[in-house]
Motif scaffolding. Structure first.
Motif, PDB file in Angstrom:
ATOM      1  N   GLN A  32      60.069  40.901  82.427  1.00 40.55           N
ATOM      2  CA  GLN A  32      61.436  40.176  83.034  1.00 40.55           C
ATOM      3  C   GLN A  32      62.277  40.695  83.690  1.00 40.55           C
ATOM      4  O   GLN A  32      62.829  40.388  84.692  1.00 40.55           O
ATOM      5  CB  GLN A  32      62.139  39.518  81.675  1.00 40.55           C
ATOM      6  CG  GLN A  32      62.995  38.588  81.658  1.00 40.55           C
ATOM      7  CD  GLN A  32      62.591  37.141  82.188  1.00 40.55           C
ATOM      8  OE1 GLN A  32      61.641  36.766  81.875  1.00 40.55           O
ATOM      9  NE2 GLN A  32      63.222  36.642  83.222  1.00 40.55           N
ATOM     10  N   GLU A 224      66.956  28.558  88.621  1.00 40.85           N
ATOM     11  CA  GLU A 224      66.032  29.872  88.548  1.00 40.85           C
ATOM     12  C   GLU A 224      65.136  29.687  89.717  1.00 40.85           C
ATOM     13  O   GLU A 224      64.640  28.287  89.894  1.00 40.85           O
ATOM     14  CB  GLU A 224      65.453  29.917  87.229  1.00 40.85           C
ATOM     15  CG  GLU A 224      66.199  30.408  86.063  1.00 40.85           C
ATOM     16  CD  GLU A 224      66.403  31.720  85.956  1.00 40.85           C
ATOM     17  OE1 GLU A 224      65.771  32.644  86.781  1.00 40.85           O
ATOM     18  OE2 GLU A 224      67.346  32.125  85.210  1.00 40.85           O
ATOM     19  N   CYS A 368      70.859  33.502  78.085  1.00 41.44           N
ATOM     20  CA  CYS A 368      70.627  34.680  78.879  1.00 41.44           C
ATOM     21  C   CYS A 368      68.917  35.102  78.588  1.00 41.44           C
ATOM     22  O   CYS A 368      68.469  34.730  77.689  1.00 41.44           O
ATOM     23  CB  CYS A 368      71.616  36.073  78.922  1.00 41.44           C
ATOM     24  SG  CYS A 368      71.388  36.983  77.071  1.00 41.44           S
ATOM     25  N   HIS A 369      68.270  36.087  79.221  1.00 43.72           N
ATOM     26  CA  HIS A 369      67.004  36.331  79.372  1.00 43.72           C
ATOM     27  C   HIS A 369      66.677  37.214  78.190  1.00 43.72           C
ATOM     28  O   HIS A 369      65.615  37.922  78.096  1.00 43.72           O
ATOM     29  CB  HIS A 369      66.523  36.902  80.385  1.00 43.72           C
ATOM     30  CG  HIS A 369      66.352  35.660  81.553  1.00 43.72           C
ATOM     31  ND1 HIS A 369      65.660  34.595  81.355  1.00 43.72           N
ATOM     32  CD2 HIS A 369      66.895  35.518  82.856  1.00 43.72           C
ATOM     33  CE1 HIS A 369      65.819  33.761  82.339  1.00 43.72           C
ATOM     34  NE2 HIS A 369      66.791  34.182  83.313  1.00 43.72           N
ATOM     35  N   PRO A 372      63.286  34.218  75.348  1.00 38.90           N
ATOM     36  CA  PRO A 372      62.675  33.416  76.343  1.00 38.90           C
ATOM     37  C   PRO A 372      63.197  31.968  76.270  1.00 38.90           C
ATOM     38  O   PRO A 372      62.638  31.295  76.929  1.00 38.90           O
ATOM     39  CB  PRO A 372      61.224  33.568  75.527  1.00 38.90           C
ATOM     40  CG  PRO A 372      61.484  33.470  73.899  1.00 38.90           C
ATOM     41  CD  PRO A 372      62.680  34.409  74.030  1.00 38.90           C
ATOM     42  N   GLY A 375      63.866  30.110  79.500  1.00 37.42           N
ATOM     43  CA  GLY A 375      62.612  29.790  80.466  1.00 37.42           C
ATOM     44  C   GLY A 375      61.865  28.633  79.798  1.00 37.42           C
ATOM     45  O   GLY A 375      61.255  28.034  80.396  1.00 37.42           O
TER      46      GLY A 375
END
Length: 411
Positions: A32, A224, A368-369, A372, A375
């Motif tokens: 990532q 994204e 936030c990332h 996961p 996503g």
């Protein structure tokens, strides 16, 4: 019907699980960060694939974990749709895993088109490099100027001119168009507007370096850009390709699409179920270890009841998807249209429900990332559109159900 694993599925699943736990899952967080460092820009021409991805793909291929989706025991694993479904679920727990095993969309669907419908020359030129993981492909179907939920609306034209076909039109949400290894697109367009509505369209192979293929931009999905794959908008401006680039022949587009999209929906839905399982695990882990108001989060606000509901929903979606896979294997995708529409309706909605509840439990960390979850949410919402809006699936289910009811009345 029997949904227990065959010996081949059990063997592949065990090896797949081991590879993912040992190599892919420990790398996901680093991937990532690397991906953002290399590709944190909308300028797709500069996008790169992190080098470790190629290393993992080579390792997977050496272990025989390659082209698992393809029902050919020489070119792939030789698994039926039902046998492959649990493998797709396991891969769905990771946003990276499908590519590592050469089982990622849209390449799987495009490879299936070329495998089942391509001639020998097309298979040598385009299928083999995809099977080897040397190139990437794109599927160009959706258009910005028409309601693409009704695919018969497509206006991009494919017109014969001597020994060539001339293509004009605009496509968007063409997944993989920004990938640095993307070389070929399967384009669906109108060849005969006077024919029956399901015999008007044709699929044709268009190399992306052909003059007149103009990639305008990558489209952000929920903010994204999905680098290094991308979802692009592309103009075909008097693009000329040889006559032999047509797949099957004029008017065969919808027939090919049904063959392509049936098994592909099993793949999508089982990956969605795997993603939902991962989100549910995150829900349980977070709920059991985080304390608020003197208690674990699981004991607050009806979270145990939500956990039970999500467990049941995932299991129901899995059984529906396995049944659809069984139907495809036994009666074919065209006759299993109701079951395929049902899972396209159910599986992404279940994933979205589970991810949404898990994000509530994670609070700010879910945005936030660091997890996961963003996503996975994008996957869920995108599938509810990319595979057709829920209303279309409901209409197909209802239409089929009413037709069957009328048939029973007249028996």
């Amino acid at each position: 019907m029997d949904f227990s694993y065959s010996a081949k599925t059990a063997d592949y699943l065990q090896r797949l699980d081991t590879f993912m736990r040992e190599f892919i899952e420990p790398y996901e967080s680093q991937y990532q960060k690397e991906n953002f460092r290399l590709n944190g820009t909308p300028n797709w021409r500069e996008w790169q694939v992190p080098p470790r991805v190629a290393e993992l793909k080579q390792m997977a291929r050496e272990r025989g974990l390659w082209n698992l989706f393809l029902p050919d025991d020489k070119l792939g694993a030789g698994l039926s749709t039902l046998e492959y479904a649990p493998l797709a679920e396991r891969m769905g727990r990771s946003l990276l895993a499908p590519e590592i095993f050469n089982c990622n969309a849209p390449d799987t669907g495009n490879m299936e088109v070329l495998y089942h419908f391509g001639d020998k020359s097309q298979q040598r030129r385009w299928l083999q490099p995809l099977l080897d993981g040397e190139t990437r492909s794109v599927f160009c179907m959706t258009e910005p100027d028409v309601a693409s939920s009704d695919a018969t609306n497509m206006q991009t034209t494919i017109v014969a001119d001597g020994d060539e076909w001339v293509i004009n039109g605009r496509k968007w949400w063409s997944t993989g168009l920004g990938h640095p290894q993307a070389e070929i697109a399967i384009v669906m367009g109108l060849t005969d507007e006077d024919a029956d509505k399901h015999q008007r369209h044709t699929m044709i192979l268009v190399p992306l370096d052909t003059p007149g293929v103009n990639i305008e931009r990558m489209l952000p999905a929920l903010g994204e850009y999905d680098a290094p794959y991308g979802h692009g908008e592309v103009i075909f401006d008097h693009v000329r390709v040889p006559k032999e680039n047509i797949i099957v022949g004029p008017g065969a587009g919808f027939k090919i699409a049904q063959g392509r999209l049936g098994p592909g929906r099993i793949h999508h839905c089982m990956r969605a179920i795997g993603a939902a399982e991962r989100a549910l695990e995150l829900f349980i882990e977070r709920g059991a270890t985080r304390i608020a108001f003197g208690q674990p989060l699981l004991k607050l606000g009806g979270n145990t009841e939500r956990l039970a509901d999500m467990r049941v929903a995932i299991d129901q979606a899995r059984l529906m998807t396995l049944y659809a896979a069984w139907q495809i294997d036994n009666i074919g995708a065209l006759k299993a249209i109701k079951e395929i529409s049902a899972i396209k309706l159910v599986a992404p909605n279940v994933l979205q429900q589970v991810v949404d509840e898990t994000m509530q439990l994670f609070g700010g960390a879910s945005m936030c990332h660091d997890t996961p979850l963003p996503g996975l949410l994008a996957v869920a919402k995108s599938l509810r559109i990319a595979d057709g809006p829920d209303a279309v699936h409901r209409a197909t289910i209802a239409k089929t159900e009413l037709k069957q009811w009328q048939g029973r009345r007249h028996d």
